[in-house]
Design a protein around this motif. Structure first.
Motif, PDB file in Angstrom:
ATOM      1  N   LEU A   1       0.668  -1.539   0.128  1.00  0.00           N
ATOM      2  CA  LEU A   1      -0.142   0.151   0.049  1.00  0.00           C
ATOM      3  C   LEU A   1       0.677   1.397  -0.161  1.00  0.00           C
ATOM      4  N   TRP A   2       1.999   1.338   0.589  1.00  0.00           N
ATOM      5  CA  TRP A   2       2.793   2.403   0.780  1.00  0.00           C
ATOM      6  C   TRP A   2       4.215   2.326  -0.288  1.00  0.00           C
ATOM      7  N   GLU A   3       4.116   1.305  -1.304  1.00  0.00           N
ATOM      8  CA  GLU A   3       5.200   1.311  -2.140  1.00  0.00           C
ATOM      9  C   GLU A   3       5.433   2.567  -2.801  1.00  0.00           C
ATOM     10  N   GLY A   4       6.673   2.956  -2.724  1.00  0.00           N
ATOM     11  CA  GLY A   4       7.090   4.160  -3.200  1.00  0.00           C
ATOM     12  C   GLY A   4       6.819   5.487  -2.456  1.00  0.00           C
ATOM     13  N   ASP A   5       6.497   5.206  -1.211  1.00  0.00           N
ATOM     14  CA  ASP A   5       6.294   6.276  -0.229  1.00  0.00           C
ATOM     15  C   ASP A   5       7.401   6.145   0.933  1.00  0.00           C
ATOM     16  N   ASP A   6       8.039   6.874   1.256  1.00  0.00           N
ATOM     17  CA  ASP A   6       9.193   6.522   2.152  1.00  0.00           C
ATOM     18  C   ASP A   6       9.021   7.387   3.464  1.00  0.00           C
ATOM     19  N   SER A   7       7.790   8.019   3.596  1.00  0.00           N
ATOM     20  CA  SER A   7       7.664   8.901   4.683  1.00  0.00           C
ATOM     21  C   SER A   7       7.510   8.076   5.900  1.00  0.00           C
ATOM     22  N   PRO A   8       7.967   8.642   6.995  1.00  0.00           N
ATOM     23  CA  PRO A   8       7.886   7.879   8.504  1.00  0.00           C
ATOM     24  C   PRO A   8       6.537   7.695   8.680  1.00  0.00           C
ATOM     25  N   ARG A   9       6.487   6.380   9.191  1.00  0.00           N
ATOM     26  CA  ARG A   9       5.069   6.049   9.819  1.00  0.00           C
ATOM     27  C   ARG A   9       5.226   5.028  10.811  1.00  0.00           C
ATOM     28  N   THR A  10       6.159   5.347  11.538  1.00  0.00           N
ATOM     29  CA  THR A  10       6.268   4.434  12.874  1.00  0.00           C
ATOM     30  C   THR A  10       5.228   3.874  13.352  1.00  0.00           C
ATOM     31  N   PHE A  11       4.090   5.003  14.042  1.00  0.00           N
ATOM     32  CA  PHE A  11       3.085   4.199  14.827  1.00  0.00           C
ATOM     33  C   PHE A  11       2.065   3.534  13.933  1.00  0.00           C
ATOM     34  N   LEU A  12       2.112   3.867  12.593  1.00  0.00           N
ATOM     35  CA  LEU A  12       1.226   3.167  11.638  1.00  0.00           C
ATOM     36  C   LEU A  12       1.727   1.835  11.511  1.00  0.00           C
ATOM     37  N   ASP A  13       2.952   1.818  11.304  1.00  0.00           N
ATOM     38  CA  ASP A  13       3.711   0.434  11.147  1.00  0.00           C
ATOM     39  C   ASP A  13       3.208  -0.545  12.574  1.00  0.00           C
ATOM     40  N   ALA A  14       3.362   0.102  13.746  1.00  0.00           N
ATOM     41  CA  ALA A  14       3.261  -0.692  14.933  1.00  0.00           C
ATOM     42  C   ALA A  14       1.861  -1.086  15.057  1.00  0.00           C
TER      43      ALA A  14
ATOM     44  N   SER B   1      10.609   2.929  31.069  1.00  0.00           N
ATOM     45  CA  SER B   1       9.216   3.333  30.825  1.00  0.00           C
ATOM     46  C   SER B   1       8.930   4.437  30.087  1.00  0.00           C
ATOM     47  N   ASP B   2       9.914   5.328  30.139  1.00  0.00           N
ATOM     48  CA  ASP B   2       9.776   6.483  28.971  1.00  0.00           C
ATOM     49  C   ASP B   2      10.632   6.597  27.897  1.00  0.00           C
ATOM     50  N   SER B   3      11.065   5.480  27.602  1.00  0.00           N
ATOM     51  CA  SER B   3      11.968   5.341  26.434  1.00  0.00           C
ATOM     52  C   SER B   3      11.049   5.464  25.143  1.00  0.00           C
ATOM     53  N   ASP B   4      11.478   5.918  23.972  1.00  0.00           N
ATOM     54  CA  ASP B   4      10.776   5.770  22.664  1.00  0.00           C
ATOM     55  C   ASP B   4      10.198   4.350  22.358  1.00  0.00           C
ATOM     56  N   LEU B   5      10.950   3.356  22.817  1.00  0.00           N
ATOM     57  CA  LEU B   5      10.512   1.973  22.542  1.00  0.00           C
ATOM     58  C   LEU B   5       9.075   1.824  23.220  1.00  0.00           C
ATOM     59  N   ALA B   6       9.273   2.144  24.425  1.00  0.00           N
ATOM     60  CA  ALA B   6       8.197   1.833  25.569  1.00  0.00           C
ATOM     61  C   ALA B   6       6.758   2.624  24.940  1.00  0.00           C
TER      62      ALA B   6
ATOM     63  N   VAL C   1       1.653   3.086  22.957  1.00  0.00           N
ATOM     64  CA  VAL C   1       0.600   3.839  22.218  1.00  0.00           C
ATOM     65  C   VAL C   1       0.789   3.085  20.831  1.00  0.00           C
ATOM     66  N   GLY C   2       1.559   2.707  20.415  1.00  0.00           N
ATOM     67  CA  GLY C   2       1.489   2.046  18.912  1.00  0.00           C
ATOM     68  C   GLY C   2       1.037   0.718  18.531  1.00  0.00           C
ATOM     69  N   ILE C   3       1.112  -0.191  19.737  1.00  0.00           N
ATOM     70  CA  ILE C   3       0.544  -1.336  19.686  1.00  0.00           C
ATOM     71  C   ILE C   3      -0.652  -1.612  20.548  1.00  0.00           C
ATOM     72  N   LEU C   4      -0.392  -1.481  21.872  1.00  0.00           N
ATOM     73  CA  LEU C   4      -1.440  -1.588  22.834  1.00  0.00           C
ATOM     74  C   LEU C   4      -2.727  -0.749  22.620  1.00  0.00           C
TER      75      LEU C   4
END
Length: 143
Positions: free
Chosen positions: A27-40, A75-80, A85-88
């Motif tokens: 769906l995102w082929e050719g679009d390199d914009s960051p989508r970290t939370f959408l990916d999660a 608990s305050d890391s970007d990964l947490a 917020v991205g998965i749970l």
């Protein structure tokens, strides 16, 4: 682990997630914009699919893996933040609208994922949209 490593680790750990991921990538082929939370959020949808079809082993393994990653970071890391917020939150928003199914998820959780879930419950209490959540964060005394 860094947030950028989350999806590759999920793909390695959960081969069944690869089909959903491939379709999403198309769906995102050719679009390199960051989508970290959408990916999660794609992993959220994968977990919900596993819940709905009764694949309890994969659901348990998913929550166990999220728990282990939360145990290995602050608990305050970007990964947490990405996990909570991205998965749970994706799981919470889709499952809490179903009668008792939001609480159904808690049986699979460890202490850190339950703490994240309770944070989401407090964050979304009495709110119907993301705009309500953001306004509550901007003006916490008004709501």
């Amino acid at each position: 682990m860094k947030p950028v490593d989350l999806i590759p680790s999920l793909l390695d750990r959960f081969p069944a997630f690869r089909v959903r991921w491939r379709n999403y990538q198309e769906l995102w082929e050719g679009d390199d914009s960051p989508r970290t939370f959408l990916d999660a959020a794609q992993f959220s949808s994968f977990v919900i699919e596993r819940i709905v079809c009764g694949d309890n082993a994969t659901v348990q393994n998913s929550f166990d893996y999220l728990e282990s990653m939360l145990n290995e970071t602050s608990s305050d890391s970007d990964l947490a933040g990405l996990i909570i917020v991205g998965i749970l939150e994706g799981i919470y928003l889709q499952m809490s609208s179903r009668i008792d199914e939001g609480n159904l998820c808690e049986q699979y959780m460890g202490p850190k994922t339950i703490a994240g879930w309770k944070y989401l419950e407090r964050t979304w209490a009495g709110k119907k949209s993301l705009a309500d959540v953001i306004e509550g964060e901007i003006r916490p005394d008004d709501g």
